[in-house]
Design a protein around this motif. Structure first.
Motif, PDB file in Angstrom:
ATOM      1  N   GLU A 208       0.811  -1.210   0.000  1.00 62.64           N
ATOM      2  CA  GLU A 208       0.000   0.000   0.000  1.00 62.64           C
ATOM      3  C   GLU A 208       0.846   1.262   0.000  1.00 62.64           C
ATOM      4  O   GLU A 208       0.313   2.373  -0.108  1.00 62.64           O
ATOM      5  N   MET A 209       2.162   1.125   0.081  1.00 62.88           N
ATOM      6  CA  MET A 209       3.044   2.269  -0.125  1.00 62.88           C
ATOM      7  C   MET A 209       3.079   2.668  -1.602  1.00 62.88           C
ATOM      8  O   MET A 209       3.432   3.800  -1.935  1.00 62.88           O
ATOM      9  N   PHE A 210       2.706   1.757  -2.476  1.00 62.45           N
ATOM     10  CA  PHE A 210       2.712   2.017  -3.917  1.00 62.45           C
ATOM     11  C   PHE A 210       1.338   2.388  -4.462  1.00 62.45           C
ATOM     12  O   PHE A 210       1.222   3.199  -5.374  1.00 62.45           O
ATOM     13  N   CYS A 211       0.290   1.739  -3.927  1.00 63.59           N
ATOM     14  CA  CYS A 211      -1.035   1.882  -4.529  1.00 63.59           C
ATOM     15  C   CYS A 211      -2.098   1.389  -3.563  1.00 63.59           C
ATOM     16  O   CYS A 211      -1.784   0.862  -2.489  1.00 63.59           O
ATOM     17  N   ARG A 212      -3.358   1.556  -3.952  1.00 63.75           N
ATOM     18  CA  ARG A 212      -4.468   1.017  -3.166  1.00 63.75           C
ATOM     19  C   ARG A 212      -4.365  -0.503  -3.100  1.00 63.75           C
ATOM     20  O   ARG A 212      -4.036  -1.158  -4.093  1.00 63.75           O
ATOM     21  N   PRO A 330       7.243  -1.631   6.787  1.00 63.52           N
ATOM     22  CA  PRO A 330       6.530  -1.286   5.555  1.00 63.52           C
ATOM     23  C   PRO A 330       7.308  -0.466   4.530  1.00 63.52           C
ATOM     24  O   PRO A 330       7.518  -0.920   3.393  1.00 63.52           O
ATOM     25  N   ILE A 331       7.737   0.748   4.863  1.00 70.61           N
ATOM     26  CA  ILE A 331       8.432   1.577   3.870  1.00 70.61           C
ATOM     27  C   ILE A 331       9.780   0.973   3.514  1.00 70.61           C
ATOM     28  O   ILE A 331      10.185   0.982   2.336  1.00 70.61           O
ATOM     29  N   GLY A 391      -0.357   1.331 -11.533  1.00 70.46           N
ATOM     30  CA  GLY A 391      -1.204   2.328 -12.163  1.00 70.46           C
ATOM     31  C   GLY A 391      -2.662   1.903 -12.199  1.00 70.46           C
ATOM     32  O   GLY A 391      -3.572   2.722 -11.967  1.00 70.46           O
ATOM     33  N   ALA A 392      -2.908   0.626 -12.474  1.00 72.07           N
ATOM     34  CA  ALA A 392      -4.279   0.113 -12.527  1.00 72.07           C
ATOM     35  C   ALA A 392      -4.948   0.131 -11.162  1.00 72.07           C
ATOM     36  O   ALA A 392      -6.184   0.141 -11.073  1.00 72.07           O
ATOM     37  N   GLN A 393      -4.150   0.132 -10.090  1.00 68.39           N
ATOM     38  CA  GLN A 393      -4.689   0.163  -8.728  1.00 68.39           C
ATOM     39  C   GLN A 393      -4.642   1.557  -8.119  1.00 68.39           C
ATOM     40  O   GLN A 393      -4.748   1.716  -6.897  1.00 68.39           O
ATOM     41  N   GLY A 394      -4.502   2.558  -8.968  1.00 68.06           N
ATOM     42  CA  GLY A 394      -4.602   3.935  -8.496  1.00 68.06           C
ATOM     43  C   GLY A 394      -3.329   4.538  -7.950  1.00 68.06           C
ATOM     44  O   GLY A 394      -3.365   5.626  -7.355  1.00 68.06           O
ATOM     45  N   GLY A 395      -2.191   3.869  -8.137  1.00 67.09           N
ATOM     46  CA  GLY A 395      -0.929   4.403  -7.665  1.00 67.09           C
ATOM     47  C   GLY A 395      -0.188   5.155  -8.752  1.00 67.09           C
ATOM     48  O   GLY A 395      -0.617   5.221  -9.903  1.00 67.09           O
ATOM     49  N   GLU A 402      13.693   5.570  -4.515  1.00 69.59           N
ATOM     50  CA  GLU A 402      14.155   6.794  -3.857  1.00 69.59           C
ATOM     51  C   GLU A 402      13.016   7.555  -3.186  1.00 69.59           C
ATOM     52  O   GLU A 402      13.240   8.383  -2.302  1.00 69.59           O
ATOM     53  N   ASP A 403      11.781   7.273  -3.618  1.00 70.33           N
ATOM     54  CA  ASP A 403      10.620   7.948  -3.028  1.00 70.33           C
ATOM     55  C   ASP A 403      10.224   7.339  -1.685  1.00 70.33           C
ATOM     56  O   ASP A 403       9.375   7.906  -0.975  1.00 70.33           O
ATOM     57  N   MET A 404      10.791   6.195  -1.352  1.00 69.60           N
ATOM     58  CA  MET A 404      10.438   5.498  -0.116  1.00 69.60           C
ATOM     59  C   MET A 404      11.379   5.937   1.019  1.00 69.60           C
ATOM     60  O   MET A 404      12.516   5.479   1.098  1.00 69.60           O
ATOM     61  N   VAL A 405      10.902   6.842   1.860  1.00 70.31           N
ATOM     62  CA  VAL A 405      11.733   7.423   2.920  1.00 70.31           C
ATOM     63  C   VAL A 405      11.266   6.900   4.270  1.00 70.31           C
ATOM     64  O   VAL A 405      10.103   7.116   4.657  1.00 70.31           O
TER      65      VAL A 405
END
Length: 503
Positions: A208-212, A330-331, A391-395, A402-405
């Motif tokens: 869920e860090m990536f998408c719904r 998680p992250i 993308g299909a799951q709204g992410g 690098e976006d995962m802090v």
């Protein structure tokens, strides 16, 4: 008896009502008995009794029960005494070691989902399974009964693949990688994953860090048909919901009956429409499966159970004496998972993912599944497939590692001596990560900096703890100090010379 029904806000899957003691005397019932509540609809409820919390002439009901009996808060309903359901007799039969028919098992499952059994009766059922077990025919009937309590997906004539891990291994973050490789190969794999129960992070907790991940059954079907695969949380769907109800009772009991575990796993696969399944069975001294003999027993049962359910099952018994990769939380796990897809993650995570994905590819007809899985991962095709699913799951499909802090508070645990890492306690690593706040605090967790066999010098960092609050970081450090998750020792345990020899 006509009573005014009022809602009381309590989170419970069971159908519970609260009655005044004097009304219970009139009805001839007591604590734990059942009543039939009739409004525009009708349902059976388990009774709790009070002389202070509820007035005479009233009945307090959960929001779930109000829906079932077709009443609104403040309306009048008819309440009559009811006898215990037939399923209670079947539970007593299993307590006595009897073999149950499929019809008996279905009745028990239906009454659990319908809220007609008390927590005590469900506990008795689970305890009976823990002590007396089930044969494979009973277990297969149990799995079918649980699957039938919700939606069963169908993808027509397509073969539908699935992957499942027994759990018990911290950092086992390979599921999104496996799904991405398999979908990149053109196969169908609607993967439903759980959240953490006793661990520091379940697959759904980091995906869920990536998408719904809270997709309902229709969304699971739609996304799968669109991009070939899905990363969804089982708790958001109505696919085999009975298993989740049993887990809520199991947790405080501290038991995980083998037939319950097998039937719960396989019911989800039946509900997802799976035709082929690869099972990951982590084997280790602190894992759920702790011996080769136990692992072999599980593989035999799973394959035989699969035959009874129309699912081809193959098993991978995998190494579980230390966390997989470095990240737990998680992250941290989301970042490491993405690093693997990007081609720069830990080699043990990539290798295990390719082995498991390769098994699925070979089930589909690929000659060298492992080799093809490595090619798909190395070529970037798996990353592109991952992005399509996200993308299909709204992410955001352009998300990178690098976006995962992780959490803003962190502290290192250093080695007190030079030598080699002799032991890593999975349970201690999980305890430290949970003390830091994982999985509810997404930035919390640990990074294992040194793995078993690594050479270390005094002062080298063994573990880094992350937290979203300073207080939780301090708590996690205290837990780490008491449990010593990583043990480093010198190669020489002692020196015995000539002078020490006894005559």
């Amino acid at each position: 008896m006509k009573l005014t029904i009022r809602e009381y806000d309590i989170a419970s899957e069971a159908s519970l009502v609260l009655l005044n003691g004097r009304d219970c005397e009139v009805l001839g019932i007591d604590e734990g008995d059942r009543v039939i509540v009739t409004g525009d609809g009708q349902t059976v409820a388990v009774v709790s009794v009070s002389r202070t919390l509820v007035q005479e002439g009233e009945i307090l009901a959960t929001p779930r029960l109000l829906v079932r009996c077709g009443a609104s808060s403040g309306s009048v309903v008819d309440v009559t005494a009811s006898h215990a359901p037939e399923s209670v007799r079947h539970i007593r039969g299993k307590m006595d070691g009897e073999r149950l028919t499929g019809q008996m098992i279905s009745k028990i499952v239906d009454d659990v989902v319908g809220g007609h059994l008390s927590q005590m009766e469900i506990s008795a059922w689970l305890t009976a399974l823990h002590i007396n077990g089930m044969d494979l025919d009973e277990t297969a009937a149990y799995a079918k009964a649980m699957a039938s309590t919700g939606t069963v997906l169908s993808f027509g004539d397509r073969r539908v693949f699935d992957f499942h891990s027994f759990g018990g291994l911290p950092g086992n973050k390979i599921t999104p990688v496996v799904v991405s490789i398999v979908t990149a190969a053109g196969l169908t794999i609607p993967k439903l994953s759980s959240r953490a129960i006793s661990s520091a992070c379940g697959t759904a907790d980091f995906v869920e860090m990536f998408c719904r991940v809270d997709l309902d059954s229709d969304e699971v079907r739609r996304v799968t048909e669109s991009v070939g695969g899905v990363f969804s949380w089982t708790g958001a769907t109505d696919l085999g919901p009975a298993g989740d109800l049993f887990i809520k009772v199991q947790r405080p009991l501290g038991i995980d009956p083998r037939p319950q575990m097998l039937a719960s796993i396989m019911s989800k696969k039946v509900a997802a429409g799976a035709t082929d399944l690869v099972m990951d069975i982590p084997l280790g001294t602190e894992s759920k499966v702790r011996s080769v003999e136990e692992a072999r027993s599980y593989t035999r049962d799973l394959m035989d159970l699969g035959e009874r359910l129309g699912i081809r099952v193959e098993c991978a018994v995998t190494y579980a004496e230390q966390p997989l990769g470095q990240a737990v939380g998680p992250i941290l796990e989301a970042r490491e998972c993405m690093q693997v897809l990007e081609g720069r993650g830990p080699s043990d995570v990539a290798e295990k993912a390719c082995i498991c994905a390769g098994m699925i590819l070979e089930m589909a007809g690929t000659v060298d599944g492992h080799g093809e899985a490595r090619r798909i991962l190395g070529s970037g095709e798996a990353l592109e497939s991952f992005r399509r699913i996200v993308g299909a799951q709204g992410g955001d499909p352009d998300t990178t590692s690098e976006d995962m802090v992780p959490g803003m508070y962190s502290e290192d645990i250093a080695s007190p001596r030079s030598g080699f890492v002799r032991r890593i306690s999975n349970k201690a690593v999980v305890a430290v990560a949970k003390a830091a706040g994982a999985p509810s605090d997404k930035g919390a967790g640990v990074m294992v900096r040194k793995k078993q066999g690594s050479k270390v010098s005094e002062g080298d960092v063994l573990l880094t703890v992350y937290a979203d609050s300073e207080a939780k970081l301090r708590h996690a450090m205290c837990v780490a100090d008491s449990l010593e998750p990583i043990t480093a020792e010198g190669m020489v345990m002692g020196h015995i010379g000539h002078r020490d020899r006894k005559n």
